[in-house]
Design a protein around this motif. Structure first.
Motif, PDB file in Angstrom:
ATOM      1  N   SER A 198     -32.230  26.448  37.374  1.00 20.93           N
ATOM      2  CA  SER A 198     -32.936  27.705  37.570  1.00 20.93           C
ATOM      3  C   SER A 198     -31.962  28.858  37.784  1.00 20.93           C
ATOM      4  N   ARG A 199     -30.740  28.544  38.201  1.00 22.53           N
ATOM      5  CA  ARG A 199     -29.743  29.598  38.415  1.00 22.53           C
ATOM      6  C   ARG A 199     -29.435  30.345  37.124  1.00 22.53           C
ATOM      7  N   LEU A 200     -29.492  29.644  35.995  1.00 19.05           N
ATOM      8  CA  LEU A 200     -29.221  30.289  34.711  1.00 19.05           C
ATOM      9  C   LEU A 200     -30.221  31.407  34.448  1.00 19.05           C
ATOM     10  N   VAL A 201     -31.486  31.132  34.704  1.00 23.03           N
ATOM     11  CA  VAL A 201     -32.533  32.141  34.492  1.00 23.03           C
ATOM     12  C   VAL A 201     -32.318  33.334  35.415  1.00 23.03           C
ATOM     13  N   PHE A 202     -32.059  33.041  36.703  1.00 21.59           N
ATOM     14  CA  PHE A 202     -31.851  34.120  37.667  1.00 21.59           C
ATOM     15  C   PHE A 202     -30.628  34.960  37.291  1.00 21.59           C
ATOM     16  N   SER A 203     -29.518  34.296  36.971  1.00 20.61           N
ATOM     17  CA  SER A 203     -28.267  35.014  36.699  1.00 20.61           C
ATOM     18  C   SER A 203     -28.336  35.838  35.420  1.00 20.61           C
ATOM     19  N   MET A 204     -28.850  35.247  34.349  1.00 23.27           N
ATOM     20  CA  MET A 204     -28.937  35.995  33.093  1.00 23.27           C
ATOM     21  C   MET A 204     -29.869  37.191  33.235  1.00 23.27           C
TER      22      MET A 204
ATOM     23  N   LEU B 235     -34.204  25.563  44.711  1.00 22.33           N
ATOM     24  CA  LEU B 235     -34.676  26.758  44.007  1.00 22.33           C
ATOM     25  C   LEU B 235     -34.281  28.025  44.766  1.00 22.33           C
ATOM     26  N   ALA B 236     -34.492  27.998  46.071  1.00 23.36           N
ATOM     27  CA  ALA B 236     -34.119  29.155  46.894  1.00 23.36           C
ATOM     28  C   ALA B 236     -32.623  29.393  46.832  1.00 23.36           C
ATOM     29  N   ALA B 237     -31.849  28.324  46.894  1.00 21.11           N
ATOM     30  CA  ALA B 237     -30.395  28.453  46.850  1.00 21.11           C
ATOM     31  C   ALA B 237     -29.929  29.073  45.551  1.00 21.11           C
ATOM     32  N   MET B 238     -30.504  28.661  44.422  1.00 18.74           N
ATOM     33  CA  MET B 238     -30.072  29.187  43.140  1.00 18.74           C
ATOM     34  C   MET B 238     -30.403  30.679  42.994  1.00 18.74           C
ATOM     35  N   ALA B 239     -31.556  31.093  43.491  1.00 15.27           N
ATOM     36  CA  ALA B 239     -31.901  32.513  43.453  1.00 15.27           C
ATOM     37  C   ALA B 239     -30.953  33.323  44.337  1.00 15.27           C
ATOM     38  N   LEU B 240     -30.676  32.799  45.519  1.00 16.64           N
ATOM     39  CA  LEU B 240     -29.777  33.484  46.442  1.00 16.64           C
ATOM     40  C   LEU B 240     -28.364  33.568  45.879  1.00 16.64           C
ATOM     41  N   PHE B 241     -27.886  32.492  45.265  1.00 20.15           N
ATOM     42  CA  PHE B 241     -26.547  32.486  44.698  1.00 20.15           C
ATOM     43  C   PHE B 241     -26.432  33.452  43.517  1.00 20.15           C
ATOM     44  N   ALA B 242     -27.500  33.576  42.735  1.00 15.28           N
ATOM     45  CA  ALA B 242     -27.468  34.510  41.607  1.00 15.28           C
ATOM     46  C   ALA B 242     -27.290  35.952  42.101  1.00 15.28           C
TER      47      ALA B 242
ATOM     48  N   GLY C  76     -25.162  34.924  50.038  1.00 13.57           N
ATOM     49  CA  GLY C  76     -24.351  33.724  49.837  1.00 13.57           C
ATOM     50  C   GLY C  76     -24.453  32.755  50.991  1.00 13.57           C
ATOM     51  N   THR C  77     -24.468  33.275  52.215  1.00 10.65           N
ATOM     52  CA  THR C  77     -24.578  32.404  53.388  1.00 10.65           C
ATOM     53  C   THR C  77     -25.916  31.671  53.392  1.00 10.65           C
TER      54      THR C  77
ATOM     55  N   ALA D 288     -28.783  26.591  52.131  1.00  6.42           N
ATOM     56  CA  ALA D 288     -29.887  25.969  51.403  1.00  6.42           C
ATOM     57  C   ALA D 288     -29.408  24.868  50.465  1.00  6.42           C
ATOM     58  N   VAL D 289     -28.288  25.088  49.751  1.00  5.36           N
ATOM     59  CA  VAL D 289     -27.822  24.061  48.822  1.00  5.36           C
ATOM     60  C   VAL D 289     -27.236  22.870  49.567  1.00  5.36           C
TER      61      VAL D 289
END
Length: 298
Positions: A249-255, A18-25, A224-225, A230-231
């Protein structure tokens, strides 16, 4: 002797994912902004060159080096190749395609990993999950809509990136457990750095980085780092069937970031396709967990 990292803590793996997806977004947002004025190869080079030393320092603090024989393990080399394919194609996609569209197509990744595990590791995948995989890729077609007036060939770069990430994640499963996450991450980012150098030499394109662009790139590297670590830790800590669904969850963060900061408005087919991809992926993972529980009871 340094201890190897745990590989079966599912709760930790979920939180890391979850943390990784938010950070990547957030990283994607910064990269998209940077790509409006800088060549893709230069962004790839800077991202790798600034991120690799962070993991080198982390490895050193753990009593590990990065110039060791394990760096030449076939699984490490394969993972690095996947990392390079994913990095170049993904940055190029962000430069040309709306952030929400990139995020939507990227949601096919867990389904692609499941398919890859079946083809490469001969993991058993029944007809229901194969149906879910096909439905998910039908959702991808709905998002990119090849042959339509709204089709953008650059969207195919996201699919190439997905293929690279599948190679990266599957190869990571074959890396010896004694190798730490920091070492694996450092090797991957060093490979990305070399790729960026090669892209710049091949294209002959380079540009002086302005003050605002420096801040944007630093933001991308920081987020990104952190997401990269995290991922990597998530895929090596929790069970794939448990952790991987939380990539959605990345979809929600990114959109959300695209709507707020880039004034993007995903259209109906994009939202429908994204929903089909997510629903198919969640069903596939639910089916996998159900079968695993049934096998344990038996």
């Amino acid at each position: 002797m340094a201890r190897s990292e745990p590989r079966s803590d599912n709760l930790t793996g979920i939180l890391l994912m979850l943390a990784a997806m938010a950070l990547f977004a957030v990283e994607d947002l910064f990269l998209k902004l940077a790509a409006t004025g800088l060549p893709v190869g230069q962004i790839v080079l800077i991202s790798g060159a600034l991120g690799a030393p962070v993991f080198w320092v982390m490895a050193r603090r753990q009593g590990r080096g990065i110039w060791v024989k394990e760096a030449l393990h076939p699984a490490v080399i394969a993972r690095n190749a996947g990392e390079m394919i994913a990095a170049a194609s993904y940055v190029a996609a962000l430069a040309a395609v709306p952030l929400g569209t990139v995020a939507a197509v990227l949601q096919a990744l867990p389904l692609a990993v499941t398919m890859g595990a079946a083809l490469v590791f001969a993991e058993r995948v029944g007809w229901r999950r194969w149906t879910a995989i096909l439905a998910g890729f039908a959702g991808v077609l709905l998002v990119i809509r090849p042959g339509s007036d709204g089709f953008r060939v650059e969207t195919l770069l996201v699919l190439i990136s997905v293929a690279g990430i599948v190679l990266r994640d599957l190869a990571a499963r074959a890396i010896p457990a004694s190798v730490t996450t920091a070492q694996v991450s450092a090797w991957g980012l060093l490979s990305v750095t070399l790729l960026g150098i090669g892209m710049m030499l091949a294209s002959g394109q380079a540009k002086a980085v302005s003050g605002p662009e420096t801040i944007i790139l630093l933001g991308a590297v920081v987020f990104g780092t952190a997401g990269y670590w995290a991922v990597t830790a998530a895929t090596r800590t929790g069970e794939v069937a448990v952790v991987a669904p939380f990539r959605y969850s990345r979809l929600v963060f990114s959109m959300s970031l695209g709507v707020v900061f880039l004034a993007e408005r995903p259209d109906g087919p994009t939202l429908a396709g994204a929903g089909l991809i997510v629903a198919s992926g969640l069903y596939a993972f639910a089916r996998e967990r159900r079968l695993k529980r049934a096998s344990l009871v038996a």
